[in-house]
Design an enzyme around this catalytic site. Structure first.
Site, short mmCIF file in Angstrom:
data_model
loop_
_atom_site.label_atom_id
_atom_site.label_comp_id
_atom_site.label_asym_id
_atom_site.label_seq_id
_atom_site.Cartn_x
_atom_site.Cartn_y
_atom_site.Cartn_z
N HIS A 85 1.60 -0.97 2.84
CA HIS A 85 2.86 -1.25 2.13
C HIS A 85 3.14 -2.74 2.07
O HIS A 85 3.65 -3.25 1.07
CB HIS A 85 4.02 -0.52 2.81
CG HIS A 85 3.86 0.96 2.87
ND1 HIS A 85 4.71 1.77 3.60
CD2 HIS A 85 2.95 1.79 2.29
CE1 HIS A 85 4.33 3.02 3.47
NE2 HIS A 85 3.26 3.06 2.69
N HIS A 245 4.20 6.65 -4.99
CA HIS A 245 3.85 6.11 -3.67
C HIS A 245 2.34 6.04 -3.49
O HIS A 245 1.82 5.08 -2.89
CB HIS A 245 4.46 6.94 -2.54
CG HIS A 245 4.19 6.31 -1.21
ND1 HIS A 245 4.91 5.24 -0.73
CD2 HIS A 245 3.23 6.55 -0.28
CE1 HIS A 245 4.42 4.85 0.43
NE2 HIS A 245 3.40 5.63 0.73
N ASP A 249 0.24 2.76 -2.53
CA ASP A 249 -0.81 2.69 -1.50
C ASP A 249 -2.10 2.12 -2.06
O ASP A 249 -2.78 1.32 -1.41
CB ASP A 249 -1.08 4.09 -0.93
CG ASP A 249 -0.09 4.51 0.14
OD1 ASP A 249 0.66 3.65 0.64
OD2 ASP A 249 -0.06 5.72 0.47
N HIS A 272 -6.38 6.54 1.19
CA HIS A 272 -6.83 5.30 1.82
C HIS A 272 -8.35 5.22 1.94
O HIS A 272 -8.96 4.19 1.67
CB HIS A 272 -6.20 5.15 3.20
CG HIS A 272 -4.70 5.09 3.16
ND1 HIS A 272 -4.01 4.15 2.42
CD2 HIS A 272 -3.75 5.85 3.77
CE1 HIS A 272 -2.71 4.34 2.57
NE2 HIS A 272 -2.53 5.36 3.38
#
Length: 315
Positions: A85, A245, A249, A272
């Site tokens: 973030h 969101h 990311d 991720h």
């Protein structure tokens, strides 16, 4: 104008500190952004008192674990976790050089989004440096797949673009997508306030694994077993805060390229780990990208300087 397509490197005008709770550790943590000289890059420094426990340049080769968050380093004694973030905010506003002093093992989660970090940077201001910025231009498609998930870089000379799609087995989310050319204004207005999210059914499992100990309704969107949002205030972005969101990311994870990229990043059911692996795949093929000094096609660096630049990014 896309992220970072301004010609010259930048840093912040003055230092600024933020404090909060680590979403996984549940402990109090604080970070201080310090201005840095040209060609420093973004550097995270974990400190305890006067001691430096670990220092990592924010590049893909320094990424350790990518389960639930992105971590720099591999040892719990020195690593710095949950950087995505913060990195998304730094990347989005076009900060090239920054020292992030960390008191703790991870970033403060704040409200679960990038907005507080954007606010902090805007509070101190951005300072231009008299050194040209470099960019990574995508020259050909690079794609990775894992089961039904995939991610890819493709050429796109108009700037930096993201096309992110998610697909969750709950009617609250289902299949959602966000697509757009990434600019500082676009990130701030359309993505920065999107919060991390999770399912109530996973809470006990995460706690047992020592994760999510600082998660709360103040910093996470929580989805109940009946597929409703528990948070009283509901969602910040109608029905698609979830994909926004995930895009946030992705911006933070791809910031670990070390330079802004000129191209399009697409992903389906990514995360991720997929973001990190896509960067590794890109850098493993020297014919897939070039390093240039401006956003214009005719300012390509000589090949020997490109190779040197790529080595710096993985240092």
């Amino acid at each position: 104008m896309g992220i970072g397509l301004l010609g010259f490197q930048t840093t912040i005008a003055d230092q600024v500190t933020l404090s909060g709770t680590g979403v996984h550790s549940g402990t109090d943590v604080s970070i201080t952004f310090h201005p840095a000289e040209a060609n420093t890059g973004v550097v995270f420094q974990r400190v305890e008192g006067e001691r430096v426990l670990g220092e990592y340049r924010a590049v893909s080769s320094n990424v350790g674990n990518t389960d639930l968050c992105t971590i720099l380093g591999t040892s719990p004694a020195t690593w710095i976790a949950t950087i995505e973030h913060v990195m998304a905010a730094i990347y989005a506003v076009g900060i090239d050089n920054l020292l992030v002093e960390v008191h703790g093992a991870e970033m403060p989660i704040m409200d679960g989004s990038s907005a507080p970090f954007i606010d902090a940077i805007e509070q101190t201001g951005i300072k231009a440096l008299a050194v040209k910025r470099r960019y990574i231009r995508i020259l050909k498609p690079v794609r990775i797949e894992h089961g039904a998930s995939w991610s890819e870089f493709v050429p796109y000379d108009a700037g930096m673009r993201f096309e992110v799609e998610i697909d969750f087995d709950t009617p609250l989310i289902g299949r959602q997508s966000w697509k757009g050319d990434m600019t500082a204004a676009t990130f701030k207005n359309e993505l920065s306030r999107a919060r991390t999210f999770g399912f109530m059914r996973d809470v006990e499992r995460m706690w047992a694994a020592g994760r999510g100990l600082g998660s709360s309704l103040e910093n996470s969107v929580v989805i109940a077993d009946d597929h409703t949002v528990i948070n009283v205030e509901g969602l910040r972005y109608a029905k698609d805060e979830f994909v926004r969101h995930k895009t946030l990311d992705a911006v933070g994870d791809l910031a670990l390229a070390g330079l802004p990229f000129i191209g399009c990043y697409r992903s389906y059911r990514g995360g991720h780990k997929m973001n990190a692996n896509a960067l590794q795949a890109l850098f493993s093929d020297a014919t897939a990208y070039e390093i240039v000094e401006t956003a214009m096609p005719r300012t390509r660096l000589p090949r020997e300087k490109q190779v040197a630049g790529a080595s710096e990014l993985s240092a």
